[in-house]
Design a protein around this motif. Structure first.
Motif, PDB file in Angstrom:
ATOM      1  N   LEU A 136      -1.065  12.433  -1.604  1.00 45.91           N
ATOM      2  CA  LEU A 136      -1.987  12.066  -2.671  1.00 45.91           C
ATOM      3  C   LEU A 136      -2.488  10.633  -2.499  1.00 45.91           C
ATOM      4  O   LEU A 136      -1.746   9.754  -2.062  1.00 45.91           O
ATOM      5  CB  LEU A 136      -1.308  12.206  -4.031  1.00 45.91           C
ATOM      6  N   ASN A 137      -3.744  10.428  -2.858  1.00 46.60           N
ATOM      7  CA  ASN A 137      -4.376   9.118  -2.720  1.00 46.60           C
ATOM      8  C   ASN A 137      -4.656   8.540  -4.104  1.00 46.60           C
ATOM      9  O   ASN A 137      -5.474   9.080  -4.850  1.00 46.60           O
ATOM     10  CB  ASN A 137      -5.686   9.253  -1.936  1.00 46.60           C
ATOM     11  N   PRO A 138      -3.999   7.439  -4.474  1.00 44.71           N
ATOM     12  CA  PRO A 138      -4.211   6.876  -5.813  1.00 44.71           C
ATOM     13  C   PRO A 138      -5.624   6.356  -6.036  1.00 44.71           C
ATOM     14  O   PRO A 138      -6.025   6.128  -7.181  1.00 44.71           O
ATOM     15  CB  PRO A 138      -3.191   5.743  -5.894  1.00 44.71           C
ATOM     16  N   GLU A 139      -6.386   6.192  -4.946  1.00 48.25           N
ATOM     17  CA  GLU A 139      -7.764   5.726  -5.087  1.00 48.25           C
ATOM     18  C   GLU A 139      -8.729   6.867  -5.382  1.00 48.25           C
ATOM     19  O   GLU A 139      -9.895   6.637  -5.707  1.00 48.25           O
ATOM     20  CB  GLU A 139      -8.209   4.993  -3.812  1.00 48.25           C
ATOM     21  N   ASP A 140      -8.263   8.103  -5.248  1.00 48.38           N
ATOM     22  CA  ASP A 140      -9.097   9.262  -5.583  1.00 48.38           C
ATOM     23  C   ASP A 140      -9.322   9.315  -7.089  1.00 48.38           C
ATOM     24  O   ASP A 140      -8.417   9.014  -7.872  1.00 48.38           O
ATOM     25  CB  ASP A 140      -8.405  10.570  -5.153  1.00 48.38           C
ATOM     26  N   VAL A 144      -1.786  13.085 -16.173  1.00 49.03           N
ATOM     27  CA  VAL A 144      -0.553  12.391 -16.549  1.00 49.03           C
ATOM     28  C   VAL A 144      -0.548  11.015 -15.906  1.00 49.03           C
ATOM     29  O   VAL A 144      -1.193  10.775 -14.891  1.00 49.03           O
ATOM     30  CB  VAL A 144       0.695  13.180 -16.106  1.00 49.03           C
ATOM     31  N   LYS A 145       0.189  10.115 -16.511  1.00 52.56           N
ATOM     32  CA  LYS A 145       0.311   8.757 -15.990  1.00 52.56           C
ATOM     33  C   LYS A 145       1.463   8.696 -14.997  1.00 52.56           C
ATOM     34  O   LYS A 145       2.585   9.106 -15.291  1.00 52.56           O
ATOM     35  CB  LYS A 145       0.563   7.786 -17.138  1.00 52.56           C
ATOM     36  N   THR A 146       1.191   8.194 -13.796  1.00 51.36           N
ATOM     37  CA  THR A 146       2.226   8.112 -12.775  1.00 51.36           C
ATOM     38  C   THR A 146       2.944   6.773 -12.852  1.00 51.36           C
ATOM     39  O   THR A 146       2.561   5.873 -13.604  1.00 51.36           O
ATOM     40  CB  THR A 146       1.621   8.277 -11.371  1.00 51.36           C
ATOM     41  N   VAL A 147       3.970   6.627 -12.029  1.00 49.71           N
ATOM     42  CA  VAL A 147       4.758   5.399 -12.017  1.00 49.71           C
ATOM     43  C   VAL A 147       3.900   4.191 -11.631  1.00 49.71           C
ATOM     44  O   VAL A 147       4.121   3.084 -12.113  1.00 49.71           O
ATOM     45  CB  VAL A 147       5.962   5.547 -11.065  1.00 49.71           C
ATOM     46  N   ASN A 148       2.896   4.385 -10.765  1.00 50.74           N
ATOM     47  CA  ASN A 148       2.065   3.239 -10.366  1.00 50.74           C
ATOM     48  C   ASN A 148       0.973   2.920 -11.378  1.00 50.74           C
ATOM     49  O   ASN A 148       0.191   1.991 -11.181  1.00 50.74           O
ATOM     50  CB  ASN A 148       1.477   3.458  -8.975  1.00 50.74           C
ATOM     51  N   THR A 184       0.832  -1.208   0.000  1.00 54.26           N
ATOM     52  CA  THR A 184       0.000   0.000   0.000  1.00 54.26           C
ATOM     53  C   THR A 184       0.861   1.251   0.000  1.00 54.26           C
ATOM     54  O   THR A 184       0.602   2.197  -0.756  1.00 54.26           O
ATOM     55  CB  THR A 184      -0.933   0.006   1.226  1.00 54.26           C
ATOM     56  N   LEU A 185       1.883   1.270   0.847  1.00 49.18           N
ATOM     57  CA  LEU A 185       2.761   2.429   0.924  1.00 49.18           C
ATOM     58  C   LEU A 185       3.463   2.661  -0.410  1.00 49.18           C
ATOM     59  O   LEU A 185       3.547   3.803  -0.894  1.00 49.18           O
ATOM     60  CB  LEU A 185       3.795   2.227   2.038  1.00 49.18           C
ATOM     61  N   THR A 186       3.941   1.598  -1.016  1.00 52.15           N
ATOM     62  CA  THR A 186       4.612   1.720  -2.319  1.00 52.15           C
ATOM     63  C   THR A 186       3.655   2.259  -3.371  1.00 52.15           C
ATOM     64  O   THR A 186       4.015   3.108  -4.190  1.00 52.15           O
ATOM     65  CB  THR A 186       5.170   0.363  -2.763  1.00 52.15           C
ATOM     66  N   ASN A 187       2.412   1.772  -3.343  1.00 52.01           N
ATOM     67  CA  ASN A 187       1.399   2.235  -4.295  1.00 52.01           C
ATOM     68  C   ASN A 187       1.144   3.730  -4.137  1.00 52.01           C
ATOM     69  O   ASN A 187       1.049   4.472  -5.124  1.00 52.01           O
ATOM     70  CB  ASN A 187       0.105   1.451  -4.094  1.00 52.01           C
ATOM     71  N   VAL A 188       1.073   4.200  -2.903  1.00 51.37           N
ATOM     72  CA  VAL A 188       0.839   5.624  -2.646  1.00 51.37           C
ATOM     73  C   VAL A 188       2.037   6.456  -3.098  1.00 51.37           C
ATOM     74  O   VAL A 188       1.890   7.471  -3.791  1.00 51.37           O
ATOM     75  CB  VAL A 188       0.554   5.874  -1.149  1.00 51.37           C
ATOM     76  N   LEU A 189       3.231   6.030  -2.740  1.00 43.86           N
ATOM     77  CA  LEU A 189       4.426   6.824  -3.052  1.00 43.86           C
ATOM     78  C   LEU A 189       4.676   6.898  -4.558  1.00 43.86           C
ATOM     79  O   LEU A 189       5.048   7.955  -5.080  1.00 43.86           O
ATOM     80  CB  LEU A 189       5.643   6.240  -2.339  1.00 43.86           C
ATOM     81  N   THR A 190       4.495   5.792  -5.262  1.00 37.68           N
ATOM     82  CA  THR A 190       4.750   5.813  -6.702  1.00 37.68           C
ATOM     83  C   THR A 190       3.674   6.591  -7.460  1.00 37.68           C
ATOM     84  O   THR A 190       3.866   6.927  -8.630  1.00 37.68           O
ATOM     85  CB  THR A 190       4.863   4.389  -7.274  1.00 37.68           C
ATOM     86  N   TYR A 191       2.560   6.878  -6.793  1.00 39.66           N
ATOM     87  CA  TYR A 191       1.529   7.736  -7.381  1.00 39.66           C
ATOM     88  C   TYR A 191       1.973   9.204  -7.393  1.00 39.66           C
ATOM     89  O   TYR A 191       1.406  10.023  -8.098  1.00 39.66           O
ATOM     90  CB  TYR A 191       0.227   7.593  -6.579  1.00 39.66           C
ATOM     91  N   HIS A 192       3.022   9.517  -6.650  1.00 42.35           N
ATOM     92  CA  HIS A 192       3.536  10.891  -6.575  1.00 42.35           C
ATOM     93  C   HIS A 192       4.619  11.166  -7.622  1.00 42.35           C
ATOM     94  O   HIS A 192       5.165  12.269  -7.661  1.00 42.35           O
ATOM     95  CB  HIS A 192       4.120  11.162  -5.188  1.00 42.35           C
ATOM     96  N   ALA A 193       4.954  10.196  -8.445  1.00 46.47           N
ATOM     97  CA  ALA A 193       6.092  10.339  -9.364  1.00 46.47           C
ATOM     98  C   ALA A 193       5.680  10.098 -10.807  1.00 46.47           C
ATOM     99  O   ALA A 193       4.890   9.199 -11.107  1.00 46.47           O
ATOM    100  CB  ALA A 193       7.213   9.373  -8.976  1.00 46.47           C
ATOM    101  N   VAL A 194       6.262  10.905 -11.691  1.00 48.65           N
ATOM    102  CA  VAL A 194       6.082  10.772 -13.134  1.00 48.65           C
ATOM    103  C   VAL A 194       7.475  10.702 -13.752  1.00 48.65           C
ATOM    104  O   VAL A 194       8.360  11.478 -13.385  1.00 48.65           O
ATOM    105  CB  VAL A 194       5.310  11.973 -13.717  1.00 48.65           C
ATOM    106  N   THR A 195       7.672   9.781 -14.661  1.00 45.99           N
ATOM    107  CA  THR A 195       8.956   9.687 -15.352  1.00 45.99           C
ATOM    108  C   THR A 195       8.754   9.918 -16.843  1.00 45.99           C
ATOM    109  O   THR A 195       7.659   9.813 -17.368  1.00 45.99           O
ATOM    110  CB  THR A 195       9.626   8.319 -15.132  1.00 45.99           C
TER     111      THR A 195
END
Length: 389
Positions: free
Chosen positions: A308-312, A264-268, A239-250
């Motif tokens: 940020l919440n990836p489920e939002d 934009v599409k995030t890392v997760n 869960t933590l990894t899912n949330v954190l990778t939602y904060h990053a774009v490459t």
């Protein structure tokens, strides 16, 4: 028609009379350090003579003297130890790909690419594909150069013209080459982000954010993590990894001026909604960017006020007057800042730090500026720049 012909003839005459870069620097007493380098390293003079439409940010002699007086920065260590590869990278960071005159500086910072490319392989490196970025800002009446760790230098003499459409600006400080994300975020002034760094450590993501190319990362501050602490009290590593990778774009380095109302599409793999308020403030889902444009060795970081919440599911890219909480019902837990205990702890089997870091995949960033190097790529690699000092 005669007037136009006369005008262009005059311009051509002026350009033809512009001195070579070597001659120009030799004529400036306060640039004698660089002048000595050009006299001692023929390859450097030859390379610069072959470049056109570039801008050189030339630190004065006193700027280099101030650098040499420092003891613990990568730049001072490189110079004092005659690390030629590192010195080459530092100086390449002072050469901009394009012509930027003083009238191009404005109150809205513009981030432009330098000749410091990933092909520089040494103790000081970058992982920005199109060349590490430098910010140009008009701060009051001062033309200012923005560099790593939110450091800046002032232009003290601008628009010195050399042949081949080369513009030279004298600056009063040697630029700070951007560091990696974890190092930079640990030094951000006035904004505490130790919770985010601790969470990244717990999820074994630090190495990833420090090394992945062309990163744009939105970093919640400590208040954001503290407010949502109960939502993470029993969170799994997944869960933590899912949330954190939602904060990053490459895949692109997006500064605030690049951001528009878009997704934009995030890392997760989820979509992140970006929006810009009427006052220019940038919003990311329900979060507000409170500190923008922190240049990293591999991209840029923006500090935000909400985790940020990836489920939002944010469908409207326009900032709401009263945004919905990202984690409804979440509360603080005492006065402790979440995840800070993970900082400095050694990874052990079965703990959060033993989880493998995901491999980010490139994604496009609509609205991001793309800067093309053309034939300039790597042009100053391997030159004996240590002799410059």
């Amino acid at each position: 028609m005669r007037t136009s012909i006369a005008f262009f003839a005059c311009v051509s005459s002026v350009l033809a009379q512009a001195p070579s870069l070597t001659d120009l620097i030799a004529s400036q007493p306060d640039l004698s350090t660089i002048g000595a380098a050009l006299g001692s390293v023929p390859d450097l003079a030859e390379t610069l003579a072959g470049l056109s439409n570039i801008t050189i940010l030339a630190p004065t002699n006193s700027a280099f003297e101030a650098l040499l007086a420092q003891e613990d920065t990568p730049e001072s260590v490189a110079v004092n130890s005659s690390d030629m590869q590192a010195i080459a990278a530092i100086l390449a960071y002072h050469v901009l790909n394009g012509t930027y005159v003083s009238s191009d500086f404005s109150e809205t910072p513009a981030f432009v690419s330098s000749l410091f490319l990933p092909s520089f392989d040494g103790s000081i490196r970058t992982n920005v594909t199109d060349g590490q970025n430098v910010g140009l800002l008009l701060d009051g009446e001062n033309a200012t150069i923005l560099s790593g760790e939110l450091k800046s230098a002032n232009v003290i003499e601008a628009d010195i013209q050399a042949a081949n459409s080369v513009t030279v600006h004298k600056i009063d400080t040697v630029l700070t080459v951007p560091r990696n994300a974890s190092t930079t975020l640990s030094k951000v002034p006035d904004v505490e982000v130790t919770a985010a760094l601790g969470a990244l450590t717990a999820a074994s993501l630090v190495e990833t954010i420090d090394s992945v190319a062309d990163l744009t990362i939105f970093v919640p501050n400590n208040d954001a993590f503290t407010t949502a602490a109960s939502a993470f009290a029993n969170a799994s590593i997944e869960t933590l990894t899912n949330v954190l990778t939602y904060h990053a774009v490459t895949g692109a380095v997006a500064f605030s001026s690049d951001i528009t109302n878009t997704t934009v599409k995030t890392v997760n793999g989820n979509d992140l909604t970006l929006s810009v308020g009427v006052d220019g403030t940038v919003y990311v889902d329900n979060a507000k960017v409170v500190l923008a444009n922190i240049i990293l060795s591999n991209g840029v970081a923006h500090i935000i006020d909400t985790v940020l919440n990836p489920e939002d599911e944010i469908e409207n890219p326009t900032p709401a007057a009263t945004p919905t909480p990202a984690f409804p019902g979440a509360t603080a837990i005492g006065t402790d800042v979440p995840y800070t205990s993970a900082l400095g702890a050694a990874p052990t089997a079965g703990t959060a730090s033993s989880a493998p870091a995901p491999t980010p995949s490139p994604s496009e960033f609509p609205g991001a500026a793309v800067q093309v190097k053309g034939a300039l790529g790597g042009a100053v690699i391997g030159l004996g720049l240590a002799m410059m000092l």
